[in-house]
Design a protein around this motif. Structure first.
Motif, mmCIF file in Angstrom:
data_model
loop_
_atom_site.group_PDB
_atom_site.id
_atom_site.type_symbol
_atom_site.label_atom_id
_atom_site.label_comp_id
_atom_site.label_asym_id
_atom_site.label_seq_id
_atom_site.Cartn_x
_atom_site.Cartn_y
_atom_site.Cartn_z
ATOM 1 N N PHE A 261 36.102 94.651 37.222
ATOM 2 C CA PHE A 261 34.685 94.302 37.351
ATOM 3 C C PHE A 261 34.082 95.016 38.564
ATOM 4 C CE2 PHE A 261 34.093 89.927 35.098
ATOM 5 C CZ PHE A 261 34.651 90.458 33.940
ATOM 6 N N ARG A 262 32.839 95.453 38.418
ATOM 7 C CA ARG A 262 32.060 95.927 39.561
ATOM 8 C C ARG A 262 31.076 94.825 39.925
ATOM 9 N NH1 ARG A 262 31.430 100.225 36.422
ATOM 10 N NH2 ARG A 262 29.161 99.996 36.300
ATOM 11 N N LEU A 263 31.193 94.324 41.143
ATOM 12 C CA LEU A 263 30.333 93.240 41.599
ATOM 13 C C LEU A 263 29.325 93.771 42.613
ATOM 14 C CD1 LEU A 263 32.956 90.371 42.108
ATOM 15 C CD2 LEU A 263 31.646 90.950 40.054
ATOM 16 N N ARG A 264 28.094 93.325 42.470
ATOM 17 C CA ARG A 264 27.034 93.727 43.400
ATOM 18 C C ARG A 264 26.626 92.505 44.219
ATOM 19 N NH1 ARG A 264 23.705 96.591 40.046
ATOM 20 N NH2 ARG A 264 24.798 98.486 40.619
ATOM 21 N N PHE A 265 26.673 92.641 45.542
ATOM 22 C CA PHE A 265 26.348 91.544 46.450
ATOM 23 C C PHE A 265 24.983 91.799 47.086
ATOM 24 C CE2 PHE A 265 30.893 91.694 46.047
ATOM 25 C CZ PHE A 265 31.297 90.364 46.035
ATOM 26 N N HIS A 266 24.081 90.849 46.912
ATOM 27 C CA HIS A 266 22.750 90.943 47.520
ATOM 28 C C HIS A 266 22.782 90.172 48.834
ATOM 29 C CE1 HIS A 266 18.168 90.019 47.362
ATOM 30 N NE2 HIS A 266 18.422 91.091 48.084
ATOM 31 N N ILE A 267 22.668 90.899 49.952
ATOM 32 C CA ILE A 267 22.782 90.291 51.279
ATOM 33 C C ILE A 267 21.563 89.407 51.532
ATOM 34 C CG2 ILE A 267 23.191 90.725 53.725
ATOM 35 C CD1 ILE A 267 25.344 91.829 51.742
ATOM 36 N N PRO A 268 21.758 88.122 51.854
ATOM 37 C CA PRO A 268 20.621 87.198 51.998
ATOM 38 C C PRO A 268 19.657 87.617 53.101
ATOM 39 C CG PRO A 268 22.658 86.200 52.825
ATOM 40 C CD PRO A 268 23.048 87.460 52.127
ATOM 41 N N GLY A 269 18.350 87.443 52.818
ATOM 42 C CA GLY A 269 17.313 87.743 53.800
ATOM 43 C C GLY A 269 17.015 89.216 53.966
ATOM 44 N N THR A 270 17.638 90.062 53.136
ATOM 45 C CA THR A 270 17.413 91.512 53.221
ATOM 46 C C THR A 270 17.283 92.073 51.804
ATOM 47 O OG1 THR A 270 19.709 92.283 53.017
ATOM 48 C CG2 THR A 270 19.003 91.507 55.190
ATOM 49 N N GLU A 271 17.022 93.374 51.738
ATOM 50 C CA GLU A 271 17.049 94.061 50.447
ATOM 51 C C GLU A 271 18.325 94.890 50.304
ATOM 52 O OE1 GLU A 271 13.429 96.104 49.447
ATOM 53 O OE2 GLU A 271 12.196 94.617 50.469
ATOM 54 N N LYS A 272 19.291 94.669 51.217
ATOM 55 C CA LYS A 272 20.542 95.424 51.194
ATOM 56 C C LYS A 272 21.476 94.903 50.107
ATOM 57 C CE LYS A 272 20.480 96.582 56.128
ATOM 58 N NZ LYS A 272 21.198 96.438 57.431
ATOM 59 N N GLN A 273 22.233 95.827 49.535
ATOM 60 C CA GLN A 273 23.203 95.478 48.508
ATOM 61 C C GLN A 273 24.513 96.198 48.789
ATOM 62 O OE1 GLN A 273 21.560 96.274 44.593
ATOM 63 N NE2 GLN A 273 19.513 95.661 45.254
ATOM 64 N N GLU A 274 25.606 95.548 48.436
ATOM 65 C CA GLU A 274 26.934 96.159 48.539
ATOM 66 C C GLU A 274 27.625 96.016 47.191
ATOM 67 O OE1 GLU A 274 28.174 97.878 50.867
ATOM 68 O OE2 GLU A 274 27.286 97.284 52.785
#
Length: 658
Positions: free
Chosen positions: A322-335
């Motif tokens: 699986f490829r998981l995308r994490f949305h960092i809270p309070g920002t528009e950053k993603q990992e």
């Protein structure tokens, strides 16, 4: 009933093979230059040879995207590019720039041309104009309703293509200047930085005002077929092969087995895109804006982090691959993390972060499951074709050149309110563009003495977007004006020439893009008296043009977004602030939302430089200025003296358009 073509996006080798396996009838792709997805991997000339060979085995058509505006100094490279495409056997070339059209039709007549959605064709007049010019297919604007699409299909002779799936732009394609304004990376150059995906401050609240959900028209596939739509297009040249394959399978199912729509929808549930909307086709525009910019299927959130280990909740069982995308809270950053190993502990899933900077409470999205794999390489063969002879190339370039023209300064003004008419001294200008709304035109009396006195200087300006059912209104308006002796018009789309009777004086405005000498040649050959240069042009490109008899916009508020889509702001509260602290204003007229900067663009201080480089016609646009008795005179006097106007900025003129 003929089944429409299923047209799939190809931006990398994986998506090419995915489209072939998924059931494409045709594919569209870009090479390394001149295409509207400059950030995609795209393909070399040698790889195109392999693609054409493999596609031919499966009877799949190949269309090449050449859908950006072309700078004048790029014309020699464009000639080589068109010469190459003319010989390798592509099935069509998708274009935006009328200069590209002019060169292709004049010097490479065997190329099959499609009008990109960047050409902003949105009614039957536009479609029929394209057909008359020899364009085989038009890619219609995404903002059409089902009713409008049906009428266009009935009233036009050209092949039609509609987008059925994928990302949506807030602004009409081909009319967005925001990315260009904010950093010189123009959407019309294939370099959009997606300002519509950012947050904006309105009424002291940070909001996603322009962040559209993804387009999905799976329920209307059969309706499109019955209307006679020729091609159903999927957006996504920046997407993975996995996306291309799943979406291809879904729409292939819908086309071949109309009673299996639920099966098709199930396939689309794992396209790993954004939330979905049927947009204007489905009459659900009120719910088309999303509060989330993350693409993927929402799973849960990060509950705990220790070192490189992450524990997360999920509504789906997490599996290796699986490829998981994490949305960092309070920002528009993603990992993004690819799951190598997974363990279940106390109802949570434990994975390794892979060194990515993930934070607690981050939202987790499924971005891919890697259950199907495609080759990641394409053979890069040597492309054998006959080079364009140097002498022939120089002959073409010479034929595109403009001639020397008069040097007396001429000033044109634009206003969008009848209140301005009382404030303007028409004796001190060459022409006045009236950019009125339908309501204002309904109240406008062309027979009043003032209008009749200056009828040789007054120009009726047509809007950028004329919906299908409004065509008759503008035909009647034009006929009324001509009957009353007003025979000057400004067109915002080149196809609007077909609405205007003979023996009228016509100016093409800044929206009929002239970034190169070929576009100027085409527009002049169409019988247009004058043209305006684009608002997002830079000095380098402007000064490289040999056609210097156009009108230079020297003072204006650019429409950064021009959209049919309303935004959720209370009436009377029209001020916005973007994340770069650019102050903006919202305007809503004729059913169109325009977002403009509060500070104007002005190159008044460069008037002498413009004149020294051969330009002598200037446009002062007061459309978004408060009505004032002295404003027109003040702006003109500053320009005459080549003095700076403050506050103002110079858009791309100095910093350059990439």
């Amino acid at each position: 009933m003929q089944k429409p073509e299923l047209l799939l996006p190809v931006g990398n080798p994986e998506s090419f093979y995915a489209a072939l396996r998924g059931g494409a009838d045709a594919i569209f792709l870009g090479l390394k230059q001149f295409n509207a997805r400059g950030r995609a991997k795209n393909f070399t000339n040698g790889q195109l040879g392999t693609i054409l060979k493999e596609a031919k085995k499966k009877n799949i058509l190949v269309y090449i995207t050449l859908n950006t505006v072309i700078k004048n100094n790029e014309i020699p490279e464009l000639l080589d590019y068109l010469n190459f495409l003319n010989q390798v056997g592509v099935n069509g070339v998708i274009i935006q720039d009328w200069g590209v059209f002019y060169i292709a039709r004049t010097y490479f007549p065997n190329l099959v041309l499609h009008a990109s959605t960047q050409m902003a064709i949105h009614n039957s007049t536009g479609a029929n104009y394209a057909h008359k010019k020899g364009i085989e297919r038009v890619v219609l604007a995404r903002e059409l309703t089902l009713h409008e699409l049906s009428k266009i299909c009935k009233k036009s002779k050209v092949e039609t293509e509609v987008f059925i799936h994928g990302a949506l732009c807030y602004s009409f394609s081909g009319m967005c200047l925001y990315s260009s304004y904010a950093g010189g990376r123009g959407a019309n150059r294939g370099l959009c930085t997606q300002p519509c995906r950012r947050t904006y401050t309105a009424q002291n609240t940070h909001q996603y005002l322009f962040n559209l959900k993804d387009n999905q028209q799976i329920d209307l596939v059969n309706r499109f077929a019955k209307m006679g739509v020729n091609s159903l297009k999927v957006e996504g040249r920046m997407k993975s092969g996995e996306y291309t394959y799943r979406v291809a399978q879904a729409y292939r199912t819908a086309l071949d087995e109309p009673n299996q729509i639920e099966k098709a929808k199930e396939l689309l549930s794992l396209d790993f895109g954004r939330e979905k909307t049927a947009y204007f086709m489905g009459k659900d525009v009120n719910k088309a804006i999303s509060e989330k910019t993350v693409a993927g299927v929402f799973l849960g959130k990060v509950e705990q982090i220790k070192g490189q280990n992450i524990w997360l909740s999920s509504q789906m069982t997490i599996e290796p691959g699986f490829r998981l995308r994490f949305h960092i809270p309070g920002t528009e950053k993603q990992e993004t993390v690819k799951v190598r190993e997974v363990a279940e502990e106390n109802g949570l899933f434990k994975i390794h972060s892979g060194g990515k900077q993930v934070k607690p409470n981050s939202e987790v999205y499924l971005a891919g499951i890697s259950d199907v794999k495609f080759p990641s390489k394409l053979e890069d063969t040597t492309a054998h074709f006959k080079q364009l002879n140097y002498g022939n190339k120089q002959k073409i370039l010479s034929a595109l050149k403009g001639r020397e023209n008069g040097r007396n300064e001429e000033f044109y003004f634009r206003v969008n309110s009848m209140e301005w008419l009382k404030k303007m001294n028409l004796n001190e200008m060459e022409g006045l563009f009236l950019a009125f709304s339908k309501i204002t035109w309904s109240r406008f009396d062309p027979e009043v003495p003032f209008i009749q006195k200056f009828r040789e200087k007054i120009y009726i300006e047509l809007p950028k977007f004329i919906q299908q059912d409004a065509l008759q209104f503008y035909r009647e308006l034009i006929a009324k004006m001509v009957k009353c002796g007003l025979r000057n018009f400004v067109v915002s789309h080149i196809s609007q020439l077909d609405l205007i009777p003979p023996k009228c004086r016509i100016i093409a405005n800044e929206n009929v893009y002239v970034f190169n000498d070929a576009a100027a040649c085409f527009i002049k050959n169409e019988g247009v008296s004058l043209f305006s240069y684009p608002q997002e042009i830079d000095f380098e490109t402007l000064f490289s043009l040999s056609h210097k008899d156009g009108i230079v916009p020297v003072y204006f508020h650019p429409e950064l977004f021009h959209s049919r889509m309303p935004i959720a702001m209370k009436d009377g509260n029209d001020e916005l602030l973007d994340d770069m602290n650019i102050k903006l204003q919202r305007f809503r007229r004729n059913g169109i939302t325009s977002i403009v900067p509060q500070v104007p663009v002005s190159i008044s201080q460069s008037k002498n430089k413009l004149k020294n480089n051969g330009f002598h016609r200037f446009l002062i646009d007061l459309s978004y200025e408060p009505v004032s008795k002295h404003r027109a005179k003040t702006v003109k006097s500053r320009i005459l003296r080549s003095e700076q106007i403050q506050p103002s900025n110079t858009f791309n003129f100095n910093k350059g358009l990439k």
